[in-house]
Design an enzyme around this catalytic site. Structure first.
Site: not given
Ligand code: GLC
Length: 650
Positions: A141, A184, A252, A282, A284, A326, A396, A520
């Site tokens: 990912d 995750h 994940q 950041r 996530d 995020e 994204d 993406r």
């Molecule tokens: C966040 C990331 C994205 C990813 C998701 C799962 O949203 O920006 O790219 O797929 O987390 O980790």
């Protein structure tokens, strides 16, 4: 709230780590720890107070803070002090960021140092390096499925290479942001491997169930994140005959933060990144970190308690590191990530202004700014001392997650409106020029998001294919007005690599089985440095976009009024095609107007006269010309997709 017992426990941990109160840095650490200790304990107890190992693990948590302080280099401690003295260093108008994949940008970390001049030429002094830590080649990912949080993936180099880049950036006064993938791990992470082998301790690191009864209960209320490629929220693990929660992809595995051991592990990793010299971390997908049956498992109070707890800990051990949450959530919910009540401005320092980003795309498609305006009363609630990441594109998709009532307020019907936007950006409307694709289309809910580069969504790809000069000009103007709006609206502007040179969609991902299922990748280009040399050839598309972006950054850096002091007032330009806002600081006033329509727009000077002392002379920093208010038949005239940045110089 002084707590004697807590104080004694802290003293014990500190003396174990040889932290006396002699050295100045130790004293500052000790003061920060004592100041935050009660809050840390209360937040910890809120989640884990009744846990059987609560006390032991709490001592481990304090130990983690002490160890981080001891290991923090004198250079970083000095940087902490400088940042602390500046106050909210990250609100500055002098910071401009770029987000990039190291491999696609320059191959390896060792090559990044050689590209800093290019970035500096553009004006970039803040880099978000997309996930760098070890993840499986096939199921990564984009690096958001981490196999080892402390080992840099060989694809990029080594931890030493990362440290070398950080040092070079630091010497050039550039800031660094990396991700902590908190929600995750990869199914290949050591914890997941052990859990799969039946190790109970590590099974408790995840949400694992012996049968479908609890998963089915969860599923009743949990939405799907990647419905096309990863339907459902649980995955069967045959090796241990259990179901594990996998909200994103099935590879994940969601971490179980109701287990305090998980929290402490993740805090340790965050602090490890802090000691690498990370300036902004950041976080996530924080909206997902707390799970509860009967809910969507998003934005739950527990998620906020964890973030607050982590924030107070980071502030103690690595005060110079800010946190970006995020959370790509509805306008109303995003505000909670900055903290509420006594935690106002004490949770995440940054969040993405995803609402504004999506609404700019909305306005560009319709040529109508009313939905954008209807959302601002929510966006403006951001507390002082926190900031946005402002952007037009990132790695994204673009979600259209703002509320229906905002669309209705602008006199559109929500379903039809979103359908129009999706058709528009995938090139399915009459005369459409955008070349995007739908991402995460959900047949059940009809929900979908949009993929595509800034340039392709603005019509550049199609215009180039059609060799249509006029449309190329229109596309470039669209790109620049989009960037301008996000650069001046307040917050740290974050470019996405490639956008500065007009990169269009890259379809090569379709030939790679590890990427082809995820469109993406079409907007995550591989930089062709030969193409990028064109930024120096006057009149090329690359040069026109690069120079304009460079100029936007220059203007922003020159005007302290553009720092994010929560100093924005929206204007009503009496023209639905134009967005206008005022930025003010002490006696400085900057009026910004953006025409989102492919037609000339007229803005009555009255708009400017309505806000404080009517200015008589304005200087447009973009057009480099002076306006006498009231001239030009009473109107400010904005050509299609034009904008202006007018400083009151009366
Ligand atoms: C966040 C990331 C994205 C990813 C998701 C799962 O949203 O920006 O790219 O797929 O987390 O980790």
């Amino acid at each position: 709230m002084y707590d004697y017992q807590l104080h004694q426990r802290i003293k014990k941990v500190l003396s174990k780590n040889n932290i006396g109160s002699g050295k100045e840095q130790d004293l500052s650490f000790y003061t920060r720890l004592i100041a935050n200790a009660a809050a840390i304990k209360i937040l910890y107890d809120e989640l884990y107070g009744q846990h059987i190992n609560a006390d032991k693990l709490f001592d481990e948590l304090i130990d983690e803070l002490a160890k981080t302080h001891v290991k923090r280099s004198p250079g970083l401690q000095l940087k902490d002090t400088i940042k602390e003295k500046k106050g909210y260093w990250f609100l500055s108008n002098e910071i401009a960021g770029m987000s990039l994949y190291v491999d696609n940008f320059c191959g390896k970390l060792i090559h990044l140092g050689g590209k800093l001049d290019y970035l500096k030429k553009l004006g970039i002094n803040f880099l978000h390096l997309m996930p760098l830590f070890k993840s499986p080649a096939g199921e990564s990912d984009g690096g958001y499925a981490v196999e080892d949080y402390k080992k840099v993936d060989e694809r990029f180099g080594t931890l030493e290479d990362l440290q070398a880049v950080q040092q070079k950036m630091n010497a050039e006064e550039m800031y660094l942001m990396v991700d902590i993938v908190l929600n995750h791990t990869s199914q290949q992470h050591e914890w997941a491997v052990k859990a799969r082998q039946g190790d109970k301790k590590y099974q408790d690191y995840f949400h694992m169930y012996a049968d479908r009864s609890i998963p089915d209960y969860f599923e009743q209320t949990m939405p799907e994140i990647f419905p096309e490629v990863a339907p459902g929220n649980f995955t069967y693990v045959p090796e241990c005959d259990k179901w594990v929660m996998t909200v994103f992809h099935n590879y994940q595995w969601d971490l179980n933060f109701s287990n305090p051991a998980v929290l402490i592990e993740m805090l340790g990793i965050m602090l490890f990144y802090a000691n690498l010299g990370v300036d902004v971390l950041r976080v996530d997908a924080p909206a997902f970190i707390w799970k509860q049956t009967g809910t969507t498992c998003q934005n739950l109070p527990g998620a906020h308690t964890i973030l607050r707890l982590l924030k107070q800990c980071v502030q103690v051990a690595a005060p110079g590191m800010a946190l970006l949450g995020e959370a790509i959530v509805a306008p109303k919910q995003i505000m909670d990530y900055f903290g509420t009540g006594t935690y106002t401005a004490r949770e995440c320092d940054f969040a993405y202004n995803a609402t504004q980003m999506a609404l700019q795309w909305d306005a560009l498609a319709t040529g109508d700014t009313r939905v954008m305006l209807a959302a601002q009363h929510e966006v403006l609630k951001k507390p002082y001392g926190t900031s946005w990441i402002t952007y037009t594109r990132c790695h994204d998709d673009i979600g259209l997650g703002y509320d229906d009532y905002m669309i209705r307020q602008a006199s559109f019907e929500p379903y039809q409106h979103r359908k129009f936007l999706k058709d528009f950006y995938t090139g399915n409307t009459y005369g459409a020029t955008a070349m995007g694709a739908l991402f995460g289309a959900n047949e059940k809910t009809q929900d979908a998001r949009i993929s595509g580069t800034l340039a392709s969504l603005c019509g550049l790809e199609k215009a180039i294919i059609d060799t249509n000069e006029e449309q190329i000009n229109v596309a470039i103007n669209r790109i620049i007005v989009m960037q301008a709006c996000s650069f001046f609206i307040g917050g740290l502007p974050m470019l996405f690599y490639g956008d500065e040179a007009g990169y269009t969609n890259d379809y090569s991902y379709l030939n790679n089985p590890a990427k082809s299922y995820d469109n993406r990748w079409m907007h995550r280009p591989i930089i062709d440095w030969k193409k990028n040399t064109k930024i120096d050839i006057a009149g090329t598309i690359e040069e026109r976009i690069f120079s304009a972006t460079q100029k936007l950054i220059r203007i922003r850096k020159a005007l302290p009024v553009l720092a994010d002091n929560s100093n924005l007032v929206w204007l009503s330009p009496y023209n639905i095609h134009v967005a206008g806002f005022l930025r003010h600081l002490n006696d400085k006033r900057l009026f910004c107007f953006f025409n989102f329509k492919n037609e000339t727009a007229f803005v009555d000077w009255q708009v400017i006269k309505e806000n404080g002392n009517p200015p008589t002379v304005l200087f447009d920093h973009w057009g480099q010309k002076e306006y006498v208010v009231g001239s030009e038949n009473g109107y400010l005239i904005l050509p299609p997709y034009a904008f202006c940045v007018l400083e009151d110089i009366s």
